[in-house]
Design an enzyme around this catalytic site. Structure first.
Site, mmCIF file in Angstrom:
data_model
loop_
_atom_site.group_PDB
_atom_site.id
_atom_site.type_symbol
_atom_site.label_atom_id
_atom_site.label_comp_id
_atom_site.label_asym_id
_atom_site.label_seq_id
_atom_site.Cartn_x
_atom_site.Cartn_y
_atom_site.Cartn_z
ATOM 1 N N SER A 151 145.240 120.293 26.913
ATOM 2 C CA SER A 151 145.539 118.874 26.833
ATOM 3 C C SER A 151 146.562 118.576 25.726
ATOM 4 O O SER A 151 147.614 119.193 25.681
ATOM 5 C CB SER A 151 144.232 118.105 26.634
ATOM 6 O OG SER A 151 144.395 116.748 26.938
ATOM 7 N N ASP A 369 143.084 118.536 38.258
ATOM 8 C CA ASP A 369 143.287 117.736 37.054
ATOM 9 C C ASP A 369 144.190 116.549 37.379
ATOM 10 O O ASP A 369 145.198 116.707 38.076
ATOM 11 C CB ASP A 369 143.930 118.613 35.979
ATOM 12 C CG ASP A 369 144.102 117.889 34.648
ATOM 13 O OD1 ASP A 369 143.484 116.825 34.461
ATOM 14 O OD2 ASP A 369 144.846 118.407 33.793
ATOM 15 N N HIS A 429 140.480 119.438 34.363
ATOM 16 C CA HIS A 429 141.225 119.484 33.109
ATOM 17 C C HIS A 429 140.735 120.599 32.181
ATOM 18 O O HIS A 429 141.544 121.295 31.570
ATOM 19 C CB HIS A 429 141.098 118.126 32.416
ATOM 20 C CG HIS A 429 142.021 117.935 31.263
ATOM 21 N ND1 HIS A 429 143.391 117.944 31.398
ATOM 22 C CD2 HIS A 429 141.770 117.710 29.942
ATOM 23 C CE1 HIS A 429 143.952 117.732 30.211
ATOM 24 N NE2 HIS A 429 143.000 117.592 29.313
#
Length: 457
Positions: A151, A369, A429
Site C-alpha cells: 500500500s 484489490d 489488498h
C-alpha cells in the site's frame, strides 16, 4: 590519522555487535523527540550467511508494521499466538519490522511538530533506524537485504532504497540491498483515481450513468494534482472514495472488489453499523484517516498490542514503552500530517532505481484489490522509461501454482532483466495475509521465495 580513527571506529562497531537473538526490539531516536520502534526475528535460515535480511513496511500512512504486518501477514505467529506456516522467517536469516513513519504503532513523537511531512524526511528516519539495527547484530549488514512493502509502503520504499544506496555509497554504513518488492502499492495516487471508475464499470459494479456522474469528482482529483495542490488533492481523493462508496453500495476497497460492506464508508464512528472501527480508530478525528486506517486496527489486534504484547515488550530489561504511548495512538496524526505527500507520484523514483541497475524491482498485485487496482498499477508502470520496458511488455507471463499437485493458478509472473511483475489471481489488498482478510498466503509465500532466489542484478 583519519584512517586510523576510521579503523578504530570500525573495530568498536565490530566489538559491539552481538549474535542476533531469537527476537529483539527497541527504539531508535532518529531525531531529538522522535522515537521509532522496531522488532526483529532471527530467521530459520540464520546459520546460512547468505540467507537474506527481509524488511517489511506497512502502509496507511500510519499503519503498524510491527502489529499488522507481523501478526496478520508474515510474522512467525498470528493474533491467536499460533505458528504461521507461511511466515517469512522460514526463508530468511532475519525478518525486521519497523514502525515508520514515526508515530505509527509504538513509535511516537514528543510533539506533533516532529511528525514527518515528506518522503525525504521518511527516508531519512528509516535510514537512521536501519543503520542502528544493522550495527547492533553481528554480520547482519552483510546479508542480502530485501525490502517488501504494501500500500502506501510502496510510496515510501523507493525513497528508502534510494537513501540506503546513497548512504552505503557515501560510506555512512554497510548494507547489502539486493531488491525491493512493491505490493499493491500507492506509487501514483492519480493513476489509481483515474482507473477506479472505468475498472468498476468494466466489472458491472458501475453503469454508464454512474460513470458520467462520477467523472467530475475524478476530474477534481486530477486537476488538484496537475496544479500541485497536494493537500486539496488528498481531500478530493477522499471525496471520490465517498462518492464511489455511495454509488457502488460500499464496494470494499481492501478485501475484494466483489465484497460490499454494510453502512457507508463515511459513517461517523458512533453510527458504525459494520463494526469496522476499533477503539483506536474511533479516536481519530480526521474522517479520512479513520476510514483508511480502520482496516489496520481491528479490535482484536488493538487489544493484543496494547495488552499482552505491550506487557511482553516491557518485560525486556532496559526497555520501556512510555506510559503515555498507546499502540496506534498517533496513527491518525501521521496520516493527517502526510496529507501533503499522499498524492505525489513516486514513479520517477522507481524509474531511477531501475536505471541505476543496482537492485531488482519487483511488483506484486492482487487482482481483487480496488484501492491499488491492477489497471492503476499498469498505468503508472507505463510511465517508466527504463530501457527494458518494451522487452518487459513482450515477455510471456508464466503461471505460479502455490502447492505441488495443485493446478489451480495462484498467480502469473513475468520477468525481464531486473523487473518482475506478479499478478495474484484471487487476492485483495493484503496479499500475504490470511484469506479472511483477502490474502493468498501460500501463493505470496512462493512469490516471496522467488524474489529472494532471484537475488540482485
Amino acid at each position: 590519522m583519519l584512517a586510523v580513527a576510521a579503523l578504530l571506529a570500525c573495530a568498536v562497531s565490530a566489538v559491539g555487535a552481538i549474535p542476533l537473538p531469537a527476537e529483539d526490539w527497541g527504539y531508535t531516536t532518529v531525531r531529538p523527540g522522535a522515537h521509532v520502534f522496531w522488532w526483529i526475528y532471527r530467521g530459520d535460515q540464520a546459520s546460512d550467511p547468505n540467507a537474506p535480511l527481509v524488511l517489511w513496511q506497512q502502509g496507511g500512512p500510519g499503519a503498524s508494521s510491527t502489529g499488522f504486518g507481523n501478526f496478520l501477514e508474515v510474522g512467525p505467529v498470528d493474533v491467536s499466538g499460533m505458528p504461521r506456516n507461511t511466515s517469512w522467517t522460514k526463508t530468511s536469516g532475519a525478518l525486521l519490522f519497523i514502525d515508520n513513519p514515526v508515530g505509527s504503532g509504538f513509535s511516537y513523537v514528543d510533539h506533533p511538530s516532529l511528525l514527518t511531512t515528506t518522503n525525504a524526511e521518511l527516508a531519512s528516519d528509516y535510514a537512521a533506524v536501519l543503520q542502528d539495527v544493522l550495527g547492533k547484530y553481528d554480520s547482519l549488514s552483510k546479508r542480502p537485504m530485501f525490502m517488501f512493502c504494501e500500500s502506501f509502503g510502496g510510496h515510501m520504499v523507493p525513497a528508502y532504497a534510494t537513501a540506503v544506496l546513497d548512504a552505503v555509497a557515501a560510506g555512512k554504513f554497510e548494507a547489502n540491498l539486493k531488491g525491493i518488492a512493491l505490493g499493491d502499492s500507492w506509487v501514483s495516487g492519480v493513476a489509481y483515481t483515474d482507473t477506479w471508475v472505468p475498472y468498476l464499470r468494466q466489472l458491472s459494479v458501475l453503469d454508464s450513468r454512474d460513470e458520467a456522474a462520477l467523472q467530475p469528482v475524478v476530474d477534481a482529483v486530477s486537476s488538484a494534482v496537475k496544479q500541485g495542490r497536494w493537500q486539496d488533492a488528498t481531500n478530493q481523493w477522499g471525496n471520490l472514495e465517498n462518492a464511489i462508496g455511495e454509488t457502488a453500495d460500499d464496494v470494499d476497497w481492501y478485501f475484494s472488489i466483489w465484497h460490499h460492506v454494510s453502512g457507508n464508508e463515511a459513517t461517523p464512528p458512533e453510527h458504525d453499523r459494520a463494526g469496522r472501527y476499533s477503539r483506536i480508530a474511533r479516536a481519530m478525528e480526521n474522517p479520512l484517516a479513520r476510514r483508511q486506517l480502520a482496516a489496520y486496527h481491528a479490535e482484536s489486534l488493538d487489544q493484543l498490542m496494547n495488552g499482552p504484547i505491550r506487557a511482553k515488550l516491557n518485560n525486556k530489561s532496559g526497555f520501556v514503552i512510555p506510559a503515555n504511548v498507546t499502540w496506534g495512538g498517533q496513527s491518525g496524526a501521521v496520516f493527517e500530517t502526510l496529507g501533503v505527500e499522499f498524492m505525489k507520484d513516486v514513479t520517477p523514483v522507481v524509474d531511477a532505481l531501475l536505471k541505476s541497475g543496482k537492485i531488482r524491482v519487483n511488483v506484486y498485485q492482487g487482482a481483487l484489490d480496488l484501492i491499488c487496482c491492477t489497471p492503476g498499477t499498469e498505468l503508472w508502470m507505463k510511465n517508466l522509461t527504463w530501457s527494458g520496458m518494451q522487452s518487459f511488455y513482450q515477455t510471456q507471463k508464466t503461471p505460479i501454482y502455490p502447492r505441488p499437485g495443485d493446478m489451480n493458478t495462484g498467480a502469473f509472473a513475468k520477468t525481464h532483466g531486473i523487473l518482475s511483475m506478479y499478478y495474484l489471481t484471487r487476492s485483495g489488498h493484503m496479499a500475504p495475509g490470511a484469506p479472511s482478510i483477502g490474502g493468498m498466503p501460500d501463493t505470496m509465500f512462493k512469490i516471496h521465495q522467488q524474489i529472494i532466489a532471484a537475488g540482485g542484478p
